[in-house]
Motif scaffolding. Structure first.
Motif, PDB file in Angstrom:
ATOM      1  N   SER A  93      -1.787  86.129 110.272  1.00 47.21           N
ATOM      2  CA  SER A  93      -1.440  86.390 108.875  1.00 47.21           C
ATOM      3  C   SER A  93      -1.000  85.120 108.172  1.00 47.21           C
ATOM      4  O   SER A  93      -1.528  84.756 107.126  1.00 47.21           O
ATOM      5  CB  SER A  93      -0.333  87.445 108.799  1.00 47.21           C
ATOM      6  OG  SER A  93       0.063  87.646 107.461  1.00 47.21           O
ATOM      7  N   ASP A 100       0.535  83.579 103.511  1.00 50.25           N
ATOM      8  CA  ASP A 100      -0.099  84.748 104.155  1.00 50.25           C
ATOM      9  C   ASP A 100      -1.546  84.859 103.668  1.00 50.25           C
ATOM     10  O   ASP A 100      -1.873  85.649 102.772  1.00 50.25           O
ATOM     11  CB  ASP A 100       0.682  86.020 103.816  1.00 50.25           C
ATOM     12  CG  ASP A 100       2.046  86.040 104.481  1.00 50.25           C
ATOM     13  OD1 ASP A 100       2.143  85.559 105.615  1.00 50.25           O
ATOM     14  OD2 ASP A 100       2.997  86.533 103.848  1.00 50.25           O
ATOM     15  N   ASP A 123      -2.608  89.264 100.015  1.00 45.42           N
ATOM     16  CA  ASP A 123      -1.180  89.373 100.321  1.00 45.42           C
ATOM     17  C   ASP A 123      -0.305  88.507  99.421  1.00 45.42           C
ATOM     18  O   ASP A 123       0.835  88.885  99.110  1.00 45.42           O
ATOM     19  CB  ASP A 123      -0.933  89.003 101.785  1.00 45.42           C
ATOM     20  CG  ASP A 123      -1.660  89.913 102.747  1.00 45.42           C
ATOM     21  OD1 ASP A 123      -2.826  90.257 102.460  1.00 45.42           O
ATOM     22  OD2 ASP A 123      -1.089  90.290 103.786  1.00 45.42           O
ATOM     23  N   ASP A 147       5.844  92.837  97.497  1.00 46.35           N
ATOM     24  CA  ASP A 147       6.714  92.761  98.673  1.00 46.35           C
ATOM     25  C   ASP A 147       6.433  91.551  99.549  1.00 46.35           C
ATOM     26  O   ASP A 147       7.154  91.324 100.523  1.00 46.35           O
ATOM     27  CB  ASP A 147       6.580  94.038  99.499  1.00 46.35           C
ATOM     28  CG  ASP A 147       5.171  94.244 100.020  1.00 46.35           C
ATOM     29  OD1 ASP A 147       4.241  93.586  99.515  1.00 46.35           O
ATOM     30  OD2 ASP A 147       4.993  95.069 100.951  1.00 46.35           O
ATOM     31  N   ARG A 148       5.400  90.767  99.243  1.00 46.22           N
ATOM     32  CA  ARG A 148       5.096  89.588 100.050  1.00 46.22           C
ATOM     33  C   ARG A 148       5.262  88.295  99.263  1.00 46.22           C
ATOM     34  O   ARG A 148       5.042  87.213  99.821  1.00 46.22           O
ATOM     35  CB  ARG A 148       3.638  89.664 100.555  1.00 46.22           C
ATOM     36  CG  ARG A 148       3.287  90.929 101.321  1.00 46.22           C
ATOM     37  CD  ARG A 148       3.992  90.975 102.661  1.00 46.22           C
ATOM     38  NE  ARG A 148       3.471  89.985 103.575  1.00 46.22           N
ATOM     39  CZ  ARG A 148       2.409  90.177 104.356  1.00 46.22           C
ATOM     40  NH1 ARG A 148       1.746  91.322 104.297  1.00 46.22           N
ATOM     41  NH2 ARG A 148       2.013  89.226 105.186  1.00 46.22           N
ATOM     42  N   GLU A 206       7.777  85.559 100.581  1.00 45.84           N
ATOM     43  CA  GLU A 206       7.599  85.084 101.951  1.00 45.84           C
ATOM     44  C   GLU A 206       6.707  83.854 101.970  1.00 45.84           C
ATOM     45  O   GLU A 206       5.792  83.727 101.163  1.00 45.84           O
ATOM     46  CB  GLU A 206       6.988  86.189 102.818  1.00 45.84           C
ATOM     47  CG  GLU A 206       7.826  87.457 102.895  1.00 45.84           C
ATOM     48  CD  GLU A 206       7.143  88.553 103.702  1.00 45.84           C
ATOM     49  OE1 GLU A 206       6.057  88.270 104.261  1.00 45.84           O
ATOM     50  OE2 GLU A 206       7.680  89.673 103.771  1.00 45.84           O
ATOM     51  N   ASN A 251       3.854  81.998  99.465  1.00 50.43           N
ATOM     52  CA  ASN A 251       2.987  82.895  98.708  1.00 50.43           C
ATOM     53  C   ASN A 251       3.177  82.745  97.206  1.00 50.43           C
ATOM     54  O   ASN A 251       2.196  82.674  96.442  1.00 50.43           O
ATOM     55  CB  ASN A 251       3.253  84.342  99.126  1.00 50.43           C
ATOM     56  CG  ASN A 251       2.907  84.597 100.577  1.00 50.43           C
ATOM     57  OD1 ASN A 251       2.226  83.794 101.206  1.00 50.43           O
ATOM     58  ND2 ASN A 251       3.364  85.717 101.115  1.00 50.43           N
TER      59      ASN A 251
END
Length: 421
Positions: free
Chosen positions: A172, A190, A234, A239-240, A243, A246
């Motif tokens: 990922s 990701d 992603d 919600d990503r 992280e 991103n």
């Protein structure tokens, strides 16, 4: 008809006996019994299914009402769900980039320009005609086109010279591994998803997995525009976004122009409805559902075969009541009369007569229905010289009820003559 063939005229039921005429110990006639279910019985049997349907419909209406508010789909910049992209749109708005959502090919084509980034959320749902028109509008527009999860069905039309690998990335989070400024500043992101390959000399291949990239930057052959192919969505999800890198990668790819047009293809697209290519019902069903339906069909067939083998052979069961032969004959006669089946009734009468006559004239039961053997033996027992019983025993069916009654009387007379000869 296996009983004595004395008459084929169905006997008319006699009127019910009055209380004075009925014997003292005779049972009272039973009331007629109806085999058709009553409305109350129908409701009792079906109320469970009706109740289940009512519950399902009520639940569907409630769910539709709850979700009919400000709920949007996947990769929608208006959606605050986990797989929505509202966070990206809000961050771009803080940096002065406007976001506009379009749902038709014509709107997307008209919005393409040097100061616009056009994002196509799911290009594989477009028809061939839509893809070709969209590529013609964006190829020399001078703006940026971002294609998210570009698959095999649409890759030739929207990104010529690029191929999609059949296997997706198993990782990922991937590192850039390229010289693209946006990717180098974002770092690890990701980007594990669909992997691509291209022979274009000026293409930038980033976020490699097993030697194949999941992000391609393709400069336009003419002009200042470019195309970005993303193998994974992603980095755009709410919600990503916080992280890895991103957020940085998404903002740089989508914020290079002051305007962002977010194209969400839909079934109500005017080009999909009026274009030369129309998609069938089965084209709208994901392939996974088709395979699932096939597996369920095979499982149901195997379950039916398994249950059928457990039933075993049929078991003979004695009737709960004994039916008198006269009642069976009368019932069959009524069925023949109701169906106007004079041919079958005549065949039954003749078969029974031949079966009874054969042993009287010395013919075996196996040869009782062979005219070459039965007729000569029968003729020797008849009193009337020259009498030919062949039309009577093997002739055509009678044409009306009177002829059928006459046939039954003649067969009775023939049998009495043979018995007393």
């Amino acid at each position: 008809m296996t009983g004595p063939a004395h008459s084929t005229e169905p006997a008319r039921p006699s009127p019910p006996a009055t209380p004075e005429q009925r014997p003292p110990h005779a049972p009272s006639p039973a009331a007629p019994t109806s085999v058709s279910p009553t409305p109350r019985q129908l409701w009792t049997r079906s109320r469970g299914v009706v109740l289940a349907l009512v519950v399902l419909l009520t639940a569907a209406v409630v769910i539709a009402a709850v979700r009919s508010g400000a709920q949007y789909g996947r990769l929608d910049p208006r959606s605050a769900d986990s797989h929505g992209s509202r966070a990206v749109a809000e961050l771009l708005a803080d940096r002065g980039v406007s976001t506009r959502v379009v749902t038709s090919t014509e709107e997307a084509r008209s919005a393409a320009g040097p100061d616009t980034t056009l994002l196509v959320a799911n290009p594989d749902v477009l028809t061939d005609r839509q893809r070709s028109r969209l590529h013609a509008a964006t190829e020399d527009s001078g703006g940026r086109t971002v294609l998210v999860t570009l698959g095999t069905p649409s890759i030739d039309a929207l990104a010529p010279g690029v191929t999609a690998d059949a296997t997706t990335s198993t990782d990922s989070a991937l590192s850039p591994g390229c010289a693209l400024p946006e990717a180098r500043r974002a770092g690890t992101a990701d980007m594990g998803g669909i992997r691509y390959d291209t022979l274009a000399p000026d293409a930038e291949a980033c976020y490699l997995s097993d030697g194949l990239p999941s992000l391609l930057h393709l400069p336009a052959p003419h002009g200042k525009g470019d195309t970005v192919v993303l193998g994974a969505p992603d980095i755009l999800y709410n919600d990503r976004l916080d992280e890895q890198g991103n957020a940085s990668l998404a903002l740089q790819l989508l914020g290079s122009r002051p305007h962002l047009v977010w194209y969400l293809p839909s079934l109500s697209d005017d080009q999909a409805a009026t274009g030369s290519e129309r998609r069938g019902f089965f084209d709208l069903i994901p392939s996974g559902w088709l395979w699932g339906a096939l597996q369920l069909t095979i499982a149901a067939a195997l379950a039916a075969l398994w249950r059928a083998r457990r039933l075993g052979p049929l078991v003979a069961e004695r009737l709960p009541v004994a039916i008198r032969a006269s009642e069976a004959v009368e019932g069959r006669a009524r069925l023949y009369r109701k169906a106007n089946a004079r041919d079958r009734a005549a065949a039954a009468l003749r078969t029974a007569a031949r079966t009874r006559l054969a042993p009287l004239v010395g013919v075996s039961p196996a040869q009782a229905h062979t005219p070459e053997i039965l007729i000569p033996a029968l003729t020797t027992r008849l009193h009337t010289p020259g009498q030919d019983p062949h039309p009577l025993l093997f002739g055509p069916p009678p044409g009306n009820d009177a002829a059928l009654i006459a046939l039954a009387d003649q067969l009775d007379a023939l049998e009495r003559e043979v018995r007393h000869s």
